[in-house]
Design an enzyme around this catalytic site. Structure first.
Site, PDB file in Angstrom:
ATOM      1  N   ARG A 147      51.905 -33.537  10.044  1.00 14.25           N
ATOM      2  CA  ARG A 147      52.650 -34.819   9.846  1.00 14.25           C
ATOM      3  C   ARG A 147      54.061 -34.295   9.004  1.00 14.25           C
ATOM      4  O   ARG A 147      54.226 -33.224   8.599  1.00 14.25           O
ATOM      5  CB  ARG A 147      52.090 -35.734   8.830  1.00 14.25           C
ATOM      6  CG  ARG A 147      50.830 -36.345   9.584  1.00 14.25           C
ATOM      7  CD  ARG A 147      49.966 -37.405   8.805  1.00 14.25           C
ATOM      8  NE  ARG A 147      49.443 -36.857   7.721  1.00 14.25           N
ATOM      9  CZ  ARG A 147      49.507 -37.118   6.439  1.00 14.25           C
ATOM     10  NH1 ARG A 147      50.546 -37.885   5.961  1.00 14.25           N
ATOM     11  NH2 ARG A 147      48.908 -36.408   5.554  1.00 14.25           N
ATOM     12  N   TYR A 191      53.694 -32.759 -10.262  1.00 11.58           N
ATOM     13  CA  TYR A 191      54.213 -32.317  -8.922  1.00 11.58           C
ATOM     14  C   TYR A 191      55.426 -31.306  -9.317  1.00 11.58           C
ATOM     15  O   TYR A 191      55.756 -30.490  -8.609  1.00 11.58           O
ATOM     16  CB  TYR A 191      54.712 -33.546  -8.167  1.00 11.58           C
ATOM     17  CG  TYR A 191      55.469 -33.435  -6.861  1.00 11.58           C
ATOM     18  CD1 TYR A 191      54.603 -33.442  -5.824  1.00 11.58           C
ATOM     19  CD2 TYR A 191      56.821 -33.634  -6.954  1.00 11.58           C
ATOM     20  CE1 TYR A 191      55.287 -32.911  -4.521  1.00 11.58           C
ATOM     21  CE2 TYR A 191      57.498 -33.547  -5.609  1.00 11.58           C
ATOM     22  CZ  TYR A 191      56.629 -33.395  -4.573  1.00 11.58           C
ATOM     23  OH  TYR A 191      57.521 -33.262  -3.292  1.00 11.58           O
TER      24      TYR A 191
HETATM   25  P1  NDP Z   1      53.242 -35.571   4.361  1.00 12.28           P
HETATM   26  O1  NDP Z   1      52.356 -36.150   3.420  1.00 12.28           O
HETATM   27  O2  NDP Z   1      54.042 -36.481   5.418  1.00 12.28           O
HETATM   28  O3  NDP Z   1      52.278 -34.519   4.960  1.00 12.28           O
HETATM   29  C1  NDP Z   1      51.673 -33.532   4.383  1.00 12.28           C
HETATM   30  C2  NDP Z   1      51.237 -32.707   5.312  1.00 12.28           C
HETATM   31  O4  NDP Z   1      50.469 -31.518   4.417  1.00 12.28           O
HETATM   32  C3  NDP Z   1      50.096 -33.363   6.251  1.00 12.28           C
HETATM   33  O5  NDP Z   1      50.067 -32.361   7.444  1.00 12.28           O
HETATM   34  C4  NDP Z   1      48.822 -32.906   5.541  1.00 12.28           C
HETATM   35  O6  NDP Z   1      47.572 -32.680   6.597  1.00 12.28           O
HETATM   36  C5  NDP Z   1      49.151 -31.569   5.126  1.00 12.28           C
HETATM   37  N1  NDP Z   1      48.265 -31.100   3.690  1.00 12.28           N
HETATM   38  C6  NDP Z   1      48.337 -32.044   2.396  1.00 12.28           C
HETATM   39  N2  NDP Z   1      47.594 -31.409   1.731  1.00 12.28           N
HETATM   40  C7  NDP Z   1      46.993 -30.499   2.257  1.00 12.28           C
HETATM   41  C8  NDP Z   1      45.833 -29.327   2.032  1.00 12.28           C
HETATM   42  N3  NDP Z   1      45.467 -29.235   0.747  1.00 12.28           N
HETATM   43  N4  NDP Z   1      45.762 -28.345   2.756  1.00 12.28           N
HETATM   44  C9  NDP Z   1      46.158 -28.265   4.053  1.00 12.28           C
HETATM   45  N5  NDP Z   1      47.103 -29.080   4.458  1.00 12.28           N
HETATM   46  C10 NDP Z   1      47.514 -30.216   3.542  1.00 12.28           C
HETATM   47  O7  NDP Z   1      54.245 -34.852   3.328  1.00 12.28           O
HETATM   48  P2  NDP Z   1      55.846 -34.212   3.779  1.00 12.28           P
HETATM   49  O8  NDP Z   1      56.005 -34.125   5.026  1.00 12.28           O
HETATM   50  O9  NDP Z   1      56.430 -35.508   3.095  1.00 12.28           O
HETATM   51  O10 NDP Z   1      55.918 -33.178   2.556  1.00 12.28           O
HETATM   52  C11 NDP Z   1      55.931 -31.969   3.239  1.00 12.28           C
HETATM   53  C12 NDP Z   1      56.046 -30.862   1.905  1.00 12.28           C
HETATM   54  O11 NDP Z   1      57.425 -31.378   1.654  1.00 12.28           O
HETATM   55  C13 NDP Z   1      55.443 -31.203   0.859  1.00 12.28           C
HETATM   56  O12 NDP Z   1      55.237 -29.775   0.181  1.00 12.28           O
HETATM   57  C14 NDP Z   1      56.297 -32.085  -0.180  1.00 12.28           C
HETATM   58  O13 NDP Z   1      56.169 -31.879  -1.570  1.00 12.28           O
HETATM   59  C15 NDP Z   1      57.775 -31.566   0.237  1.00 12.28           C
HETATM   60  N6  NDP Z   1      58.798 -32.515  -0.052  1.00 12.28           N
HETATM   61  C16 NDP Z   1      58.578 -33.723   0.445  1.00 12.28           C
HETATM   62  C17 NDP Z   1      59.707 -34.745   0.284  1.00 12.28           C
HETATM   63  C18 NDP Z   1      59.738 -35.955   0.730  1.00 12.28           C
HETATM   64  O14 NDP Z   1      60.763 -36.768   0.431  1.00 12.28           O
HETATM   65  N7  NDP Z   1      58.709 -36.449   1.664  1.00 12.28           N
HETATM   66  C19 NDP Z   1      60.896 -34.412  -0.888  1.00 12.28           C
HETATM   67  C20 NDP Z   1      60.752 -33.127  -1.284  1.00 12.28           C
HETATM   68  C21 NDP Z   1      59.687 -32.185  -0.961  1.00 12.28           C
HETATM   69  P3  NDP Z   1      46.514 -33.940   6.629  1.00 12.28           P
HETATM   70  O15 NDP Z   1      47.426 -35.011   7.410  1.00 12.28           O
HETATM   71  O16 NDP Z   1      45.715 -33.113   7.698  1.00 12.28           O
HETATM   72  O17 NDP Z   1      45.909 -34.197   5.405  1.00 12.28           O
END
Ligand code: NDP
Length: 242
Positions: free
Chosen positions: A15, A150
Site C-alpha cells: 500500500r 515515531y
Molecule cells: P501505509 O500505512 O499506507 O502502508 C504501510 C505499508 O507497510 C503496508 O504495505 C503494510 O503492509 C506495510 N507494513 C506495515 N508494517 C509492516 C510490518 N511490520 N512488516 C511488513 N510490512 C509492514 O503507510 P505509508 O505508505 O504512508 O508509509 C510508508 C512509509 O513512509 C512508512 O515508513 C512511513 O513512516 C513513511 N512516511 C509516510 C508519510 C505519510 O505522510 N504517509 C510521511 C513520512 C514518512 P500491510 O498492509 O500488509 O500491513
C-alpha cells in the site's frame, strides 16, 4: 534511469508509498520483490501485476528478513536495491504512550531497517554494488507532539543510515534516506479534517504529496546516476521543512 537488470526488495510494498515504489521500479523494467504484513489479497494481485515476488512477514522479525533475502537470492541470484519502507504509527502523548506502543513502532520502523540491511549487506559488498534507501520522515527532524515513538524511530534511521554509508561506501554500496513530509496514504487517512487543513496551510506548495512523488526520488537515489551520493537525507516535503 535503467533498472532492467536490477533486483529490488521493498519492505511494506502492498500500500501507499511502498506500493508506488514497487510499481515504479517494475515500470522501469526491474525485478521487484516486496514484503507485507497482512494485506494478502492485495499482495497477490500486485505480485501478478508486476510479475514479481511477495513475502508475508513482519519486518520486525530478524529471522524472517534473512529468510526472505535468501529466497530472493535463490530465485534471482542477488539483490541490488533495498528500500526499507515498512512503517507504522501508534500515536499518543507520552503520558498515555504504553511500552508496547514504543516497542511496536521502534521494531517495525527502525529494527526492520537493521534486519533487512544486515541481510543484504554481505551480498551487496560481494557484488561490489548496491543501493540501500531508507524511508524516514520529516517528523524525525522536527518532532511532533503525540509521536515521540515515531519521531525517535525515524531520527534513528538517519544515524543508522549515515553509519552504514560510511561502512559500505568503499564497496560500491550507497545508503541514503528519503524523508517525506505529508503524503496521501492510509497512514495519514486517519488525521482529522481540521488537522489536515492546518497541516496543508503550513506546506508552501499547498498540498500533500502523492506516493508517486516519493517514489521518483527513491528511483533516482537507486540509479547509476546517483553513484556519488551517499549518507544523505533527501527531504521530499513540498517545502514544509527547509
Ligand atoms: P501505509 O500505512 O499506507 O502502508 C504501510 C505499508 O507497510 C503496508 O504495505 C503494510 O503492509 C506495510 N507494513 C506495515 N508494517 C509492516 C510490518 N511490520 N512488516 C511488513 N510490512 C509492514 O503507510 P505509508 O505508505 O504512508 O508509509 C510508508 C512509509 O513512509 C512508512 O515508513 C512511513 O513512516 C513513511 N512516511 C509516510 C508519510 C505519510 O505522510 N504517509 C510521511 C513520512 C514518512 P500491510 O498492509 O500488509 O500491513
Amino acid at each position: 534511469m535503467n533498472f532492467s537488470e536490477s533486483r529490488i526488495l521493498v519492505t511494506g510494498g502492498t500500500r501507499g508509498i511502498g506500493r508506488a515504489i514497487v510499481e515504479a521500479f517494475a515500470q522501469h523494467g526491474a525485478r521487484a520483490a516486496f514484503t507485507y504484513r497482512s494485506s494478502k489479497a492485495v499482495a497477490e494481485e500486485l505480485k501478478k501485476k508486476i510479475n514479481g515476488l511477495a513475502f508475508q512477514c513482519d519486518a520486525a522479525d530478524f529471522e524472517a528478513a534473512q529468510q526472505t533475502v535468501n529466497k530472493i537470492v535463490e530465485v534471482w541470484g542477488g539483490v541490488d536495491i533495498l528500500v526499507n519502507n515498512a512503517g507504522i504509527t501508534r500515536d499518543g502523548l507520552i503520558m498515555r504512550m504504553g511500552e508496547s506502543d514504543w516497542d511496536q513502532v521502534l521494531n517495525a520502523n527502525l529494527k526492520s531497517a537493521f534486519n533487512y540491511s544486515k541481510a543484504v549487506c554481505q551480498i551487496m559488498m560481494r557484488q561490489r554494488h548496491g543501493r540501500i534507501i531508507n524511508i524516514s520522515s520529516i517528523i524525525g527532524t522536527i518532532g511532533n507532539a503525540g509521536q515521540a515513538n515515531y519521531a525517535a524511530s525515524k531520527a534513528g534511521m538517519v544515524g543508522f543510515s549515515k553509519s552504514l554509508a560510511k561502512e559500505l561506501a568503499a564497496r560500491g554500496v550507497t545508503v541514503n534516506v528519503v524523508a517525506p513530509g505529508y503524503v496521501e496514504t492510509d497512514m495519514t487517512g486517519a488525521i482529522s479534517e481540521k488537522a489536515k487543513q492546518q497541516l496543508l496551510s503550513a506546506i508552501p506548495v499547498n498540498r500533500a504529496a502523492t506516493p508517486e512523488e516519493i517514489a521518483t526520488p527513491v528511483l533516482f537515489l537507486a540509479s547509476e546516476e546517483a553513484s556519488y551520493i551517499t549518507g544523505q537525507v533527501l527531504g521530499v516535503n513540498g517545502g514544509l521543512y527547509m
